[in-house]
Scaffold this motif. Structure first.
Motif: not given
Lengths: 466, 466
Positions: A164, A188-189, A191-192, A195-196, A446, A449-450, A452-453, B183-185, B448, B452
């Protein structure tokens, strides 16, 4: 900063100046940044230490693995380029469980070779597999030529290890096919695009290696006919089609021009050329019949003969051996190289429902006529997925024209219910499309989430999110 | 509040007092809350209006659809119970594209019937399908008996429509198999158990209906032998096994006791009983051979005969018609009812790698012996997925003993690399397990995201996250 990085990885693994060149420039030569340094950690702990240092100093970090991306996802000016190349261990292959546990820097082709010994495949297949690494494939949810049967990278992954932004290591290394313990962070991670967090390892699915392939080049009158062919093959084989790739006449011609030593696929050129591959996973498909024919090949031939008699197939060549099969694939996989040699050029990576591929191409023809009369297009497509790599070769280099053409492609795709991004990711190059086309509520989520993380905004900043 | 809700949905669709009973009590009778009201919106817009009102007034909202959940996921004291039952339209079935566009309140069995007309299946199959609805299946990422071939609910979904806590509607209704635009929401909201938003509609995948099934009850000497059987069947059929369900001898006995009108599966009782189903998706598997036999059935019989000769199969009955097939399935699907009739009882829904199922059961036997000498266990399992519904019938009702047994199950599962939650979700009942077993970094990321996306904490509060 360089000193502190060197304390983590050793001096030899902190590159600067000219040593960074192979990393800082993407392989298309479209994006060249000036990283603060390239750092090459040896393991997850060192990745964690780098991220802690970056957090403390609020320094941007951009993960990079094989550097074969097409959307500028690893560009950075002033950030740390974090290369995963030394995390290149295949930790475990468990044939009975059909899983491989690998680190992010494993080259895809190396994994192919390693599992082949066990009669298994890792079915992620694309041209750049000799350089592309697992980490990048996961971060971009890469696609390729076998998605039709096996799904994209996301579908091939059971578990992840992620560092992280804070440096904390998140262990999602599940080996299970069913695991509902909380939110689906894995997907979620994946394909991100970094960026996360930084993907450092994964549990990947393996599949039995088909005991035989039936591969053919087929010419059909039009794209509607190609879909009929696909549907008949899927019905006849019970879903054994592994690849269904479209090459238009002008692509075949360009390939031929640059590879004059090869034979053209057919005696007469055709407009709609399809590379088909079926994979046999059951003994009954590969046990030769009374005529010595492989049932799966016989099935393919039967469908082709029937459709030829109905005028739905114009010509067909079934590969008789591995060399012929390899030749068919080489032609298809040269697409990146053949297309990239053309300039100026506007690229895209769009996806529409299968029955919308022909309307997309027809509508684009009309629009191009209007926007730039002498522009040409060149495309290849994972037709079985509705995924088209549609490139326009405009008559002149003009950013305004390029923008207009890109927006037109997006308009047509959106009108057909499609996506402006199928398998290459968003990175830098498709951020304008995200801003224009993505559902506003989804963009909001999106961003939440960005933030927050990655509250400091240090993970691959400026990518994906407009 | 009731007046304002009634303005949105009409008075008839705001229930209170005794009218709430069927909603406020879960079907196991384990959780009964006292909702503020049950509100039944007619469409997505009304769901959005309810969420806006809830945001404005900081009122908790708990989505509910078929109310067949097993983990208390829809329990609320003082919150609005938002029933999706009136969003029950199958908006579209597109056979060529093999998709169905449905609302969250569509009963799963109704979708089964609707797509059957088109020669297609929606392969989500579990006992409660006559009441369970799509929204709940998506929110819990439900599993069932066909996961082995088709995947869980997540794998069956292409697109989602979600009402966010603010009331904003997020449109992720992609019909594409490849879509990397951000992102894969989708997969984040699937399985979030209504803690991040309200799923109101979905694009679902359909599959060709197998032209024939080959179904059998098979007795094997032990679980290792069952795995050999599964592997041989998968190799012989090229992955055509749709279901591979384990019923131990004591379950078969209990079922027989409560259904004396049915015939036992075998003349002699056995310890390890497997329900096997293969599905034929290609014509070559269903075209009768020269003896009039269906090739897929012949293949199943051949594997069974070979293994019987080797002593690896003790007995086997292949269904000769639909009635016999239905009888085999009825026995399996009575599990919830048969098990739930036993009290006191400690339930679980665990998953381990396939080769860890036998070690799990053996280790648990030893632990039970120590913890509660006269406790019995009863379990059925989706053995092909490594997913075991392991219930313990303790000698006495004692919360302390129940906790000790649950923690022991978790210890054993964790030691074998498994998960404490496979397909039922977390809800209320598995929150202690989440706190104890989930990776701490992953829990942090989950929190988180929750904060969010739902800053007021009104979406199904108190669930999933410890």
């Amino acid at each position: 900063m360089l000193t502190r990085l060197a304390k983590i990885t050793g001096t030899a693994n902190v590159l600067h100046g000219d040593d960074m060149q192979g990393y800082a420039r993407d392989w298309m030569g479209k994006y060249t940044g000036q990283p603060l340094a390239v750092v090459r950690p040896a393991d997850t702990n060192q990745v964690s230490d780098v991220m802690q240092l970056a957090s403390e100093t609020k320094t941007p970090v951009v993960p990079i693995s094989g550097n074969t991306g097409l959307v500028g996802g690893t560009y950075t000016d002033g950030g740390i380029l974090l290369s995963l190349e030394r995390l290149n261990t295949i930790r475990e292959i468990r044939p009975e469980a059909r899983i491989a546990i690998v680190e992010a820097g494993v080259i895809i082709a190396n994994l192919h070779d390693a599992v082949d010994e066990h009669g298994l495949i890792f079915p992620l297949l694309f041209g750049a597999r000799g350089s592309a690494m697992i980490g990048g494939a996961l971060s971009t949810n890469a696609g390729g030529s076998n998605v039709l049967r096996y799904g994209n990278t996301r579908a091939l992954c059971l578990g992840l290890e992620v560092v992280l932004p804070s440096g904390e290591v998140m262990n999602l290394m599940s080996e299970l096919h069913k695991d509902n313990a909380g939110y689906d962070l894995r997907d979620l991670f994946i394909g991100a695009e970094g960026t996360l967090g930084v993907i450092t390892a994964a549990v990947l699915k393996l599949f039995p290696k088909p005991a035989a392939y039936a591969t053919a080049m087929v010419a059909v009158p039009n794209l509607a006919g190609a879909l009929t062919l696909l549907n008949r093959l899927q019905m006849a084989s019970g879903g054994a089609v592994e690849a269904f790739e479209y090459m238009p006449g002008n692509y075949v011609e360009m390939y031929q021009a640059s590879h004059p030593e090869t034979r053209p696929p057919f005696d007469t050129p055709h407009d709609v050329n399809i590379l088909i591959e079926l994979g046999a996973t059951a003994p009954r498909d590969v046990t030769p019949d009374e005529n010595g024919e492989i049932p799966l090949t016989a099935l393919l031939e039967q469908v082709l003969v029937d459709m030829m008699e109905q005028g739905l197939v114009l010509d067909a060549v079934v590969a008789q051996n591995d060399t012929q099969r390899a030749g068919m694939w080489t032609r298809r996989e040269a697409a990146a190289e053949v297309v990239l040699s053309q300039t100026p050029r506007i690229d895209s990576d769009i996806c529409v429902a299968l029955d919308k591929v022909a309307p997309f191409l027809e509508q684009m023809d009309a629009h191009l006529q209007r926007l730039d009369k002498s522009a040409r297009n060149i495309c290849v497509a994972h037709l079985g997925d509705g995924n088209i790599h549609y490139s326009v070769l405009p008559s002149s280099e003009s950013p305004e024209l390029a923008d207009r053409i890109t927006e037109t492609i997006e308009d047509v795709v959106q009108g057909l219910g499609g996506s402006f991004s199928a398998e290459h990711g968003v990175g830098l190059s498709k951020k304008p499309s995200m801003a224009r086309r993505k559902d506003k509520a989804a963009l909001g989520v999106m961003r939440q989430i960005k933030t927050a993380l990655d509250p400091l905004g240090i993970m691959n900043p400026g990518k994906v999110l407009p």
